[in-house]
Motif scaffolding. Sequence first.
Motif, mmCIF file in Angstrom:
data_model
loop_
_atom_site.group_PDB
_atom_site.id
_atom_site.type_symbol
_atom_site.label_atom_id
_atom_site.label_comp_id
_atom_site.label_asym_id
_atom_site.label_seq_id
_atom_site.Cartn_x
_atom_site.Cartn_y
_atom_site.Cartn_z
ATOM 1 N N ASN A 11 0.957 -1.569 -0.390
ATOM 2 C CA ASN A 11 0.314 0.260 0.205
ATOM 3 C C ASN A 11 0.851 1.430 -0.118
ATOM 4 O OD1 ASN A 11 -1.932 -1.367 0.362
ATOM 5 N ND2 ASN A 11 -2.818 -1.538 2.138
ATOM 6 N N ARG A 12 2.207 1.024 0.279
ATOM 7 C CA ARG A 12 3.331 2.366 0.438
ATOM 8 C C ARG A 12 3.425 2.434 -1.094
ATOM 9 N NH1 ARG A 12 6.661 -0.122 4.983
ATOM 10 N NH2 ARG A 12 5.745 -1.859 3.824
ATOM 11 N N GLN A 13 3.415 1.634 -2.090
ATOM 12 C CA GLN A 13 3.616 1.851 -3.536
ATOM 13 C C GLN A 13 3.650 3.160 -4.551
ATOM 14 O OE1 GLN A 13 3.567 -2.543 -4.465
ATOM 15 N NE2 GLN A 13 5.357 -1.726 -5.515
ATOM 16 N N THR A 14 3.249 4.238 -4.802
ATOM 17 C CA THR A 14 3.077 4.921 -5.363
ATOM 18 C C THR A 14 1.985 4.489 -6.078
ATOM 19 O OG1 THR A 14 4.929 4.744 -7.485
ATOM 20 C CG2 THR A 14 5.247 6.045 -5.759
ATOM 21 N N GLU A 15 2.055 3.628 -6.863
ATOM 22 C CA GLU A 15 0.861 3.074 -7.707
ATOM 23 C C GLU A 15 -0.862 2.797 -6.893
ATOM 24 O OE1 GLU A 15 4.535 1.930 -9.787
ATOM 25 O OE2 GLU A 15 4.197 1.625 -7.900
ATOM 26 N N ALA A 16 0.144 2.674 -5.144
ATOM 27 C CA ALA A 16 -1.479 1.890 -4.636
ATOM 28 C C ALA A 16 -2.995 3.419 -4.735
ATOM 29 C CB ALA A 16 -0.991 1.804 -2.957
ATOM 30 N N ALA A 17 -3.093 3.959 -4.605
ATOM 31 C CA ALA A 17 -4.238 4.956 -4.806
ATOM 32 C C ALA A 17 -4.398 4.623 -6.570
ATOM 33 C CB ALA A 17 -3.827 6.149 -5.052
ATOM 34 N N GLU A 18 -3.999 4.347 -7.247
ATOM 35 C CA GLU A 18 -4.333 4.076 -8.646
ATOM 36 C C GLU A 18 -5.054 2.582 -8.655
ATOM 37 O OE1 GLU A 18 -3.027 3.236 -13.576
ATOM 38 O OE2 GLU A 18 -1.312 4.052 -11.570
ATOM 39 N N HIS A 19 -3.568 2.145 -7.485
ATOM 40 C CA HIS A 19 -4.815 0.415 -7.268
ATOM 41 C C HIS A 19 -6.071 0.644 -7.080
ATOM 42 C CE1 HIS A 19 -3.136 -4.270 -7.507
ATOM 43 N NE2 HIS A 19 -5.127 -4.110 -6.705
ATOM 44 N N PHE A 20 -5.862 0.986 -6.260
ATOM 45 C CA PHE A 20 -7.810 1.269 -4.911
ATOM 46 C C PHE A 20 -7.960 1.889 -6.186
ATOM 47 C CE2 PHE A 20 -4.774 1.043 -1.298
ATOM 48 C CZ PHE A 20 -5.398 -0.697 -0.836
ATOM 49 N N SER A 21 -8.313 2.737 -6.760
ATOM 50 C CA SER A 21 -9.617 3.308 -7.614
ATOM 51 C C SER A 21 -10.040 2.144 -8.676
ATOM 52 C CB SER A 21 -8.506 4.391 -8.666
ATOM 53 O OG SER A 21 -8.068 5.593 -7.213
ATOM 54 N N ALA A 22 -8.838 1.090 -8.899
ATOM 55 C CA ALA A 22 -9.109 0.043 -10.236
ATOM 56 C C ALA A 22 -10.167 -0.558 -9.323
ATOM 57 C CB ALA A 22 -8.434 -0.390 -10.720
ATOM 58 N N PHE A 23 -9.992 -0.974 -8.204
ATOM 59 C CA PHE A 23 -10.506 -2.096 -6.913
ATOM 60 C C PHE A 23 -12.070 -1.758 -7.007
ATOM 61 C CE2 PHE A 23 -7.008 -4.589 -5.531
ATOM 62 C CZ PHE A 23 -7.437 -6.154 -6.145
ATOM 63 N N ALA A 24 -12.033 0.008 -6.648
ATOM 64 C CA ALA A 24 -13.572 0.148 -6.288
ATOM 65 C C ALA A 24 -14.279 0.388 -7.627
ATOM 66 C CB ALA A 24 -13.122 1.902 -6.259
ATOM 67 N N ALA A 25 -13.821 0.534 -9.055
ATOM 68 C CA ALA A 25 -14.341 0.773 -9.965
ATOM 69 C C ALA A 25 -15.048 -0.191 -10.332
ATOM 70 C CB ALA A 25 -13.349 1.925 -10.841
ATOM 71 N N LEU A 26 -14.092 -1.354 -9.965
ATOM 72 C CA LEU A 26 -14.616 -2.765 -10.664
ATOM 73 C C LEU A 26 -15.642 -3.149 -9.639
ATOM 74 C CD1 LEU A 26 -11.136 -4.239 -11.712
ATOM 75 C CD2 LEU A 26 -13.531 -4.941 -12.670
ATOM 76 N N PHE A 27 -15.794 -2.893 -7.782
ATOM 77 C CA PHE A 27 -16.352 -4.157 -7.158
ATOM 78 C C PHE A 27 -17.468 -3.028 -6.355
ATOM 79 C CE2 PHE A 27 -12.101 -6.038 -7.714
ATOM 80 C CZ PHE A 27 -12.797 -7.474 -8.160
ATOM 81 N N ASP A 28 -17.040 -2.202 -6.378
ATOM 82 C CA ASP A 28 -18.214 -1.022 -5.425
ATOM 83 C C ASP A 28 -19.442 -1.441 -5.931
ATOM 84 O OD1 ASP A 28 -15.944 -0.445 -3.618
ATOM 85 O OD2 ASP A 28 -17.081 1.927 -4.374
ATOM 86 N N PRO A 29 -19.850 -1.622 -6.870
ATOM 87 C CA PRO A 29 -21.007 -1.985 -7.767
ATOM 88 C C PRO A 29 -21.749 -3.138 -7.049
ATOM 89 C CG PRO A 29 -20.813 -1.085 -9.697
ATOM 90 C CD PRO A 29 -19.509 -1.062 -8.525
ATOM 91 N N THR A 30 -21.297 -3.903 -6.587
ATOM 92 C CA THR A 30 -21.907 -5.023 -5.947
ATOM 93 C C THR A 30 -21.538 -5.006 -4.841
ATOM 94 O OG1 THR A 30 -20.952 -6.600 -8.363
ATOM 95 C CG2 THR A 30 -20.773 -7.828 -5.939
ATOM 96 N N THR A 31 -20.935 -4.713 -4.050
ATOM 97 C CA THR A 31 -20.524 -4.424 -2.645
ATOM 98 C C THR A 31 -22.034 -3.444 -2.272
ATOM 99 O OG1 THR A 31 -18.562 -5.111 -2.556
ATOM 100 C CG2 THR A 31 -19.809 -3.388 -1.138
ATOM 101 N N PHE A 32 -22.094 -2.765 -2.649
ATOM 102 C CA PHE A 32 -22.918 -1.579 -2.795
ATOM 103 C C PHE A 32 -24.407 -2.440 -2.673
ATOM 104 C CE2 PHE A 32 -20.527 2.530 -3.834
ATOM 105 C CZ PHE A 32 -19.829 1.824 -2.665
#
Length: 263
Positions: A11-32
């Motif tokens: 999570n400390r890598q510079t790409e971490a924020a981009e990674h979490f954004s991609a996860f959210a775009a993929l999985f938030d609708p199902t979770t919600f």
Amino acid sequence: MTRTDGYLLDNRQTEAAEHFSAFAALFDPTTFRHLEELGVGSGWRCWEVGDGTTVVSWLAKKVGPTGRVVATDTDTARLASAARPPVEVRVHDLGGQEPPGEGFDLVHARLALVHVTDRERALRSMVTSLRPGGRLLVEDADPALQPLLCPDEHGPEQQLANRLRHGFRRLLADRGTDLPCGRTLPRLLRDAGLTRVHADAYFPLASPACAALESVTIRQIRDQLVTAGLATDQDIDRHLENVTAGALDLTTAPMISAWGRKQ
């Protein structure tokens, strides 16, 4: 995301924020959708385990000023922006510490258990924290259930993509990730004493968010793939070009959601 010390996607890598954004775009609708069906509403007390600001923010709006959302992770830096009423942020190790409270109406964990060594203990902790009648929703990937990045492997570009996905899975396994985690969730919830246990799976294919997730993941693990002899820099450059070109029908490991109620 709760992790062991060997967690591959730091999570400390510079790409971490981009990674979490991609996860959210993929999985938030199902979770919600699942959270809506569980009835989350005004005044609820919720424990959100290590997922990120999008789910925490959604819960905060649902529970309102009379509710409570406890958001935990081993590293809470990315949760700092959400730390205002009704949200309380705490540093917490799901696999090794007692729950951060009790009497919760809901506990939700997404992409957390797969990185916890003692999943049974972690689940018991979450169940213990629920009030009678409280709901637990656990969502995790199952990288061994569907191991391909390109299910339609019809050319060299797709073959390269699947070879790199195999290398990614090798790295995950070497660091102790439980690759068949997702499929075990219904049984684990029943074993933990929950009733009315149900589950389903989300399996995206050819989504732009799949491409975004693949790009950032490969950039995060590039050095590990090369060092382990699983790919060359030329392989990785070619694959990233193929992903950017948009000619690959990419997928992710299916995310399995399982939920149940405490008696």
